[in-house]
Enzyme design. Structure first.
Site, mmCIF file in Angstrom:
data_model
loop_
_atom_site.group_PDB
_atom_site.id
_atom_site.type_symbol
_atom_site.label_atom_id
_atom_site.label_comp_id
_atom_site.label_asym_id
_atom_site.label_seq_id
_atom_site.Cartn_x
_atom_site.Cartn_y
_atom_site.Cartn_z
ATOM 1 N N CYS A 74 0.819 -1.215 0.000
ATOM 2 C CA CYS A 74 0.000 0.000 0.000
ATOM 3 C C CYS A 74 0.849 1.259 0.000
ATOM 4 C CB CYS A 74 -0.940 0.001 1.195
ATOM 5 S SG CYS A 74 -1.965 1.479 1.309
ATOM 6 N N CYS A 79 -1.622 1.656 -3.007
ATOM 7 C CA CYS A 79 -2.615 2.706 -2.770
ATOM 8 C C CYS A 79 -2.054 4.121 -2.808
ATOM 9 C CB CYS A 79 -3.288 2.506 -1.405
ATOM 10 S SG CYS A 79 -3.628 0.801 -0.962
ATOM 11 N N LYS A 82 -0.349 5.197 -6.218
ATOM 12 C CA LYS A 82 -1.429 5.103 -7.219
ATOM 13 C C LYS A 82 -2.383 6.287 -7.111
ATOM 14 C CE LYS A 82 -5.037 3.470 -5.978
ATOM 15 N NZ LYS A 82 -5.419 2.080 -6.003
ATOM 16 N N TYR A 215 -8.149 -4.235 -11.370
ATOM 17 C CA TYR A 215 -8.248 -2.825 -10.997
ATOM 18 C C TYR A 215 -6.876 -2.156 -11.094
ATOM 19 C CZ TYR A 215 -6.458 -4.008 -6.316
ATOM 20 O OH TYR A 215 -5.687 -4.441 -5.271
ATOM 21 N N GLU A 219 -6.498 1.150 -13.351
ATOM 22 C CA GLU A 219 -6.058 2.374 -12.672
ATOM 23 C C GLU A 219 -4.775 2.915 -13.298
ATOM 24 O OE1 GLU A 219 -7.869 1.701 -8.172
ATOM 25 O OE2 GLU A 219 -5.862 0.965 -8.644
ATOM 26 N N HIS A 484 -27.622 19.499 -1.689
ATOM 27 C CA HIS A 484 -27.707 19.971 -3.075
ATOM 28 C C HIS A 484 -26.837 21.203 -3.268
ATOM 29 C CE1 HIS A 484 -29.548 20.429 -6.985
ATOM 30 N NE2 HIS A 484 -29.767 21.721 -6.727
ATOM 31 N N GLU A 489 -26.048 13.195 -3.603
ATOM 32 C CA GLU A 489 -27.495 13.285 -3.411
ATOM 33 C C GLU A 489 -28.264 12.440 -4.417
ATOM 34 O OE1 GLU A 489 -29.665 16.865 -4.415
ATOM 35 O OE2 GLU A 489 -28.017 17.564 -5.697
#
Length: 509
Positions: A74, A79, A82, A215, A219, A484, A489
């Site tokens: 990581c 992570c 990346k 992934y 990515e 909003h 939302e």
């Protein structure tokens, strides 16, 4: 100066090993093999109970010779770099968007790989140092050793210089993680790099072919395209295996519109190095059975990851692994086939290959071992995000898995295509911005899964993950008033079901 202090501390730790006295029957109460997120979390938590704890961490260089420091995948090759490279690519697009918002910016803009890489690598090194300091502060012994089992309580550690030391522990935790997989039957495969190498390149990879559909593949191809590199992706079967396939194809649809070329249903045959230094890739189209070829500056393998179990001599301790996956078989309490040996993180069978579950599992294991806790790690409804150019966040079941478990008639799916407000003035393509909620088709309509494609998908999904963890229902969700104008939302506004066949495009506030 920091690097010099880091080296000095590491050297001193190696020289001191074995010099401390025994605590009871064994050298250590807890010995952790692997200095990644899970192993570090477990060791530091155990040390809080005044236990004698050691961490063995040794990074085998990649086939290209890439090395890195403490912190595991990581921090060093996953992570963290990346996400930073992904953010760098998003900034490039934001600069282009800025003209429509009145900013006087000369286009085209140009990206300097070395500036980005050096800044990210410096940050990663600072994290390496931070982990060393934390271990020292918590009195956890750090050993830059490669560890192998001698018996069920004994580990033999070997330094980079080949010096060997035997260590014994009452409890042992396996947290060695995984490494990128390389093909064994493709001539010239060794000419390619992996994600382990990409994040430590000093110079731009140039025109790049990413082989794989994980992934990691998507990515990396996404941010390479985003910083302006000619990038292609080769997919043998389906993208993002294990994820919701409708969402996965929306992700790849956006990537193609974004500029990433995708070679569908193709598999590499061989790679050759040309006199120019470029790599010529020959591949077969599985549908037409025709061979094609093209040259690239860099070829990156992203075809999956392999757990680091092969060199641990687990058989000498009686630790059982799954012969197909090579992962360690564990129970609900992370215990292996040997009662005092545990496994957490990517090395453990049936666990999500994600950093947060490994950290939490490591901490909870320490509490069970030394804090009289009986609480087990809950691996259900763990949220995650794929950081592609248009991000994809999800929690809970995919549509396919929900139908498999409950039957098509028992599943209700609410969905909507929406337009992020901030992308309208920028005149961006928002065709793939989409949200899908999967519910049980019953009175309370409990939410089984939530899938979101759009800007900041991880930030959106994180909040909703709590509700789904608490068995939230559709009626509870839609009774919650949204903020909003936000993308999040749109989840609270879901009202069209797939079953109805109505147009799910959001047209106004």
């Amino acid at each position: 100066m920091a690097a010099r202090r880091l080296w000095s501390w590491r050297k001193a730790a190696e020289l001191r090993v074995g010099a401390r006295g025994l605590t009871g029957k064994h050298d250590y109460d807890l010995l952790v093999i692997g200095g990644g997120s899970g192993g570090l979390a477990c060791s530091k938590e155990a040390a809080q109970y005044d236990k004698k704890v050691a961490v063995l961490d040794y990074v085998e260089p990649s086939p290209k010779g890439t090395r890195w420091g403490l912190g595991g995948t990581c921090v060093n090759v996953g992570c963290i770099p990346k996400k930073l490279m992904h953010h760098g690519a998003l900034l490039g697009n934001a600069i282009k968007d800025a003209k429509n918002y009145g900013w006087d910016i000369s286009l085209p803009v140009h990206h300097d790989w070395s500036v980005m890489a050096n800044a990210i690598q410096d940050h990663v090194k600072s994290l390496n140092w931070g982990h060393f300091v934390q271990l020292q502060d918590k009195k956890v012994k750090y050993l830059n050793f490669k560890g192998v089992f001698v018996d069920q309580h004994t580990i033999q550690g070997e330094s980079r210089k080949g010096e060997k030391t035997r260590l014994t522990a009452e409890n042992i935790v396996l947290a060695a993680g995984g490494r990128p997989r390389y093909p064994v039957d493709i001539p010239g495969a060794e000419l390619g790099i992996s994600s382990d190498d990409l994040f430590w390149l000093q110079e731009s990879p140039g025109k790049t072919l990413v082989i794989g559909a994980s992934y990691v593949a998507l990515e990396c191809a996404g941010f390479l395209t985003g910083i302006g590199l000619d990038t292609s992706l080769m997919v043998r079967s389906i993208p993002l295996r294990g994820f919701d396939q409708q969402m996965a194809h929306l992700v790849t649809d956006y990537m193609m519109s974004y500029g990433t070329r995708i070679f569908w249903k193709c598999t590499p045959v061989k790679i050759e190095k040309l006199n120019s230094g470029k790599l010529q890739v020959v591949w077969k189209n599985l549908e037409s059975n025709v061979e094609e070829r093209e040259s690239f500056d860099t070829v990156m393998w992203a075809i999956g990851r392999t757990p680091v179990t092969q060199d641990l001599c687990l058989d000498k301790a009686g630790v059982q692994i799954n012969p197909e996956t090579r992962k360690v078989i564990v129970g609900a309490n992370e215990e292996t086939s040997v009662s005092h040996i545990y496994a957490i993180g990517d090395i453990a069978e049936g666990r999500p290959e994600l950093t947060p579950p490994a950290i939490k599992a490591g901490k909870m294991l320490a509490h069970r071992l030394y804090g009289k806790s009986a609480q087990l790690m809950d691996y259900d409804n763990v949220a995650t995000t794929v950081f592609t150019p248009l991000e994809y966040g999800c929690v809970g079941l995919s549509e396919e898995e929900a139908v498999r478990r409950h039957g098509e008639d028992s599943v209700e799916i609410y969905h909507a295509y929406y337009k992020p407000l901030e992308l309208t003035v920028a005149q961006r393509d928002v065709t793939q911005c989409y949200v899908k909620m999967i519910c049980l088709h019953e009175d309370d309509q409990r939410i089984l899964g939530l899938h979101f494609i759009g800007p900041n998908a991880g930030e959106v999904i994180q909040g909703f993950a709590l509700g789904i963890k608490c068995n939230a229902t559709y009626s509870q969700l839609v009774s919650t008033v949204g903020i909003h104008p936000t993308c999040a939302e749109e989840v609270n506004k879901l009202n069209i079901t797939k079953r109805s066949g109505l147009d799910a495009t959001v047209t106004s506030c």
